[in-house]
Design an enzyme around this catalytic site. Structure first.
Site, PDB file in Angstrom:
ATOM      1  N   LYS A   1      10.912  12.268 -15.171  1.00 43.06           N
ATOM      2  CA  LYS A   1      11.514  12.797 -16.405  1.00 43.06           C
ATOM      3  C   LYS A   1      12.452  13.958 -16.101  1.00 43.06           C
ATOM      4  O   LYS A   1      13.564  14.010 -16.616  1.00 43.06           O
ATOM      5  CB  LYS A   1      10.426  13.271 -17.390  1.00 43.06           C
ATOM      6  CG  LYS A   1       9.477  12.180 -17.851  1.00 43.06           C
ATOM      7  CD  LYS A   1       8.512  12.680 -18.914  1.00 43.06           C
ATOM      8  CE  LYS A   1       7.511  13.698 -18.435  1.00 43.06           C
ATOM      9  NZ  LYS A   1       6.529  13.190 -17.458  1.00 43.06           N
TER      10      LYS A   1
ATOM     11  N   ARG B   1       3.409  15.700 -26.353  1.00 49.92           N
ATOM     12  CA  ARG B   1       2.399  15.039 -25.518  1.00 49.92           C
ATOM     13  C   ARG B   1       1.152  14.683 -26.313  1.00 49.92           C
ATOM     14  O   ARG B   1       0.211  14.132 -25.735  1.00 49.92           O
ATOM     15  CB  ARG B   1       1.999  15.966 -24.381  1.00 49.92           C
ATOM     16  CG  ARG B   1       2.756  15.678 -23.064  1.00 49.92           C
ATOM     17  CD  ARG B   1       2.360  16.751 -22.142  1.00 49.92           C
ATOM     18  NE  ARG B   1       2.290  16.569 -20.753  1.00 49.92           N
ATOM     19  CZ  ARG B   1       3.194  17.046 -19.899  1.00 49.92           C
ATOM     20  NH1 ARG B   1       4.314  17.558 -20.308  1.00 49.92           N
ATOM     21  NH2 ARG B   1       2.964  16.979 -18.618  1.00 49.92           N
TER      22      ARG B   1
ATOM     23  N   ARG C   1       7.005  16.001  -4.029  1.00 47.88           N
ATOM     24  CA  ARG C   1       8.205  16.530  -4.680  1.00 47.88           C
ATOM     25  C   ARG C   1       8.367  18.044  -4.530  1.00 47.88           C
ATOM     26  O   ARG C   1       7.403  18.776  -4.358  1.00 47.88           O
ATOM     27  CB  ARG C   1       8.288  16.094  -6.135  1.00 47.88           C
ATOM     28  CG  ARG C   1       7.262  16.672  -7.041  1.00 47.88           C
ATOM     29  CD  ARG C   1       7.434  16.079  -8.421  1.00 47.88           C
ATOM     30  NE  ARG C   1       6.487  16.671  -9.340  1.00 47.88           N
ATOM     31  CZ  ARG C   1       6.407  16.347 -10.613  1.00 47.88           C
ATOM     32  NH1 ARG C   1       7.182  15.441 -11.140  1.00 47.88           N
ATOM     33  NH2 ARG C   1       5.514  16.944 -11.373  1.00 47.88           N
TER      34      ARG C   1
ATOM     35  N   ARG D   1       5.150  22.769  -6.674  1.00 46.96           N
ATOM     36  CA  ARG D   1       4.275  23.186  -7.770  1.00 46.96           C
ATOM     37  C   ARG D   1       2.816  23.213  -7.335  1.00 46.96           C
ATOM     38  O   ARG D   1       2.358  22.324  -6.642  1.00 46.96           O
ATOM     39  CB  ARG D   1       4.424  22.211  -8.938  1.00 46.96           C
ATOM     40  CG  ARG D   1       5.646  22.493  -9.763  1.00 46.96           C
ATOM     41  CD  ARG D   1       5.905  21.404 -10.756  1.00 46.96           C
ATOM     42  NE  ARG D   1       4.731  21.031 -11.547  1.00 46.96           N
ATOM     43  CZ  ARG D   1       4.793  20.173 -12.553  1.00 46.96           C
ATOM     44  NH1 ARG D   1       5.949  19.633 -12.885  1.00 46.96           N
ATOM     45  NH2 ARG D   1       3.714  19.870 -13.231  1.00 46.96           N
TER      46      ARG D   1
ATOM     47  N   ARG E   1      -4.282  14.930 -14.684  1.00 48.18           N
ATOM     48  CA  ARG E   1      -3.032  14.849 -15.475  1.00 48.18           C
ATOM     49  C   ARG E   1      -2.805  13.422 -15.966  1.00 48.18           C
ATOM     50  O   ARG E   1      -2.363  13.207 -17.089  1.00 48.18           O
ATOM     51  CB  ARG E   1      -1.854  15.376 -14.643  1.00 48.18           C
ATOM     52  CG  ARG E   1      -1.924  16.895 -14.489  1.00 48.18           C
ATOM     53  CD  ARG E   1      -1.104  17.394 -13.320  1.00 48.18           C
ATOM     54  NE  ARG E   1       0.315  17.233 -13.507  1.00 48.18           N
ATOM     55  CZ  ARG E   1       1.204  17.326 -12.516  1.00 48.18           C
ATOM     56  NH1 ARG E   1       0.807  17.578 -11.287  1.00 48.18           N
ATOM     57  NH2 ARG E   1       2.470  17.188 -12.762  1.00 48.18           N
TER      58      ARG E   1
HETATM   59  P1  AMP Z   1       4.880  19.158 -16.614  1.00 44.09           P
HETATM   60  O1  AMP Z   1       5.801  20.061 -15.865  1.00 44.09           O
HETATM   61  O2  AMP Z   1       5.545  18.535 -17.818  1.00 44.09           O
HETATM   62  O3  AMP Z   1       4.212  18.133 -15.734  1.00 44.09           O
HETATM   63  O4  AMP Z   1       3.711  20.072 -17.199  1.00 44.09           O
HETATM   64  C1  AMP Z   1       2.841  20.803 -16.340  1.00 44.09           C
HETATM   65  C2  AMP Z   1       1.591  21.207 -17.113  1.00 44.09           C
HETATM   66  O5  AMP Z   1       1.967  22.033 -18.230  1.00 44.09           O
HETATM   67  C3  AMP Z   1       0.816  20.050 -17.747  1.00 44.09           C
HETATM   68  O6  AMP Z   1      -0.111  19.462 -16.831  1.00 44.09           O
HETATM   69  C4  AMP Z   1       0.123  20.737 -18.910  1.00 44.09           C
HETATM   70  O7  AMP Z   1      -0.973  21.518 -18.458  1.00 44.09           O
HETATM   71  C5  AMP Z   1       1.183  21.723 -19.385  1.00 44.09           C
HETATM   72  N1  AMP Z   1       2.099  21.134 -20.408  1.00 44.09           N
HETATM   73  C6  AMP Z   1       3.442  20.910 -20.292  1.00 44.09           C
HETATM   74  N2  AMP Z   1       3.945  20.403 -21.430  1.00 44.09           N
HETATM   75  C7  AMP Z   1       2.898  20.286 -22.287  1.00 44.09           C
HETATM   76  C8  AMP Z   1       2.772  19.804 -23.611  1.00 44.09           C
HETATM   77  N3  AMP Z   1       3.818  19.322 -24.299  1.00 44.09           N
HETATM   78  N4  AMP Z   1       1.529  19.827 -24.178  1.00 44.09           N
HETATM   79  C9  AMP Z   1       0.447  20.320 -23.508  1.00 44.09           C
HETATM   80  N5  AMP Z   1       0.499  20.780 -22.256  1.00 44.09           N
HETATM   81  C10 AMP Z   1       1.716  20.761 -21.640  1.00 44.09           C
END
Ligand code: AMP
Length: 211
Positions: free
Chosen positions: A14, A89, A123, A157, A168
Site C-alpha cells: 500500500k 481498518r 522491507r 520498522r 497483524r
Molecule cells: P501500518 O504502517 O499501516 O502497517 O500500521 C502500523 C501499526 O499502526 C498497525 O499494526 C496498528 O497497530 C497501527 N495502525 C495504523 N493504522 C491504523 C488504523 N487505521 N487503525 C488501527 N490501528 C492502526
C-alpha cells in the site's frame, strides 16, 4: 472533496503504491501508520497510548485513529481529496470517515497470506525521503544509496518481524477484511492482484481510478 482508500493486508504494498499514485494524481497520501510512528517518536500523548498496541501488532483504538484523521484532513492540502493508506481498518472507522469525506474508490491490493511474511521481513525505508525498498523485491539501484534522494540512511520498522506479522495478519482478517463487503455494498470496491511487479500494479490502479 472525494478521496481514495488503498486497502489490503500488511505488506501488500500500500505504501509503495501510495507514493507512486501520489506522483500521478497529486492526491496527498495519508498513512495512519506513518502518523502513529511520528507520534511515538515525538512521545506525544497519542504516541504513548498507541505504542503498546503497535508493538504487539494490534489495532490502535478507533477513537485515537478517528481523532488523528479528523485533524489531518483540516489541512488545506486535503481540500481536493486524499489517498488513505492503512485507514480505515474497522467498520466504525469507515462509518466515521463516511461522515467527513466522500470515498470514490477503495482499491484492494490482494496478496495471499503465505507471501506476506517474506514481503514484510525484508522491507526498509529511506530516512531522508521515506521511499520504500525491499531487500529482494525492490532494492536500491546502488547498494546503500537511496535512488530518489541519495541518502545513505535507512530505517527498518520495529514491528516488521515474523512474530508481530502474525498478529497483524490476524487483526487484518478479523477486523479489517469485513470492510471489503461494506464498501462492496456501496459500489466503490475494486480489487487488483498485488502479487506482481510494482509498475504493473500501479498501472492497474490508475486504470481503475479513471473509471
Ligand atoms: P501500518 O504502517 O499501516 O502497517 O500500521 C502500523 C501499526 O499502526 C498497525 O499494526 C496498528 O497497530 C497501527 N495502525 C495504523 N493504522 C491504523 C488504523 N487505521 N487503525 C488501527 N490501528 C492502526
Amino acid at each position: 472533496m472525494s478521496s481514495i482508500v488503498l486497502f489490503g493486508p500488511p505488506g501488500a504494498g500500500k505504501g509503495t503504491q501510495a507514493q507512486r499514485i501520489t506522483e500521478s494524481t497529486g492526491l496527498p497520501q495519508i498513512s495512519t501508520g506513518d502518523m502513529l510512528r511520528a507520534a511515538v517518536a515525538a512521545k506525544t500523548a497519542t504516541g504513548l497510548e498507541a505504542k503498546s498496541f503497535m508493538d504487539s501488532g494490534k489495532l490502535v483504538p478507533d477513537e485515537i485513529i478517528i481523532a488523528l484523521i479528523e485533524q489531518r484532513i483540516k489541512n488545506p492540502d486535503a481540500a481536493k481529496g486524499v489517498m488513505y493508506d492503512g485507514f480505515p481498518r474497522t467498520i466504525p472507522q469507515a462509518e466515521a470517515l463516511s461522515k467527513i469525506d466522500e470515498i470514490s474508490h477503495v482499491i484492494a491490493i490482494e496478496v495471499p497470506d503465505e507471501r506476506i511474511v517474506e514481503r514484510i521481513c525484508g522491507r526498509y525505508t529511506c530516512a531522508g525521503c521515506s521511499a520504500v525498498y525491499h531487500d529482494l523485491f525492490n532494492p536500491t539501484s546502488e547498494e546503500g544509496v537511496c535512488d530518489t534522494c541519495q541518502s545513505t540512511k535507512f530505517n527498518r520498522r520495529a514491528d516488521d518481524n515474523a512474530d508481530t506479522v502474525l498478529s497483524r495478519l490476524k487483526a487484518y482478517h478479523e477486523q479489517t477484511s469485513p470492510l471489503a463487503n461494506w464498501y462492496g455494498e456501496r459500489g466503490v470496491f475494486f480489487g487488483v492482484d498485488g502479487d506482481r511487479d510494482i509498475p504493473q500494479i500501479t498501472s492497474d490502479i490508475l486504470k481503475i481510478l479513471v473509471k
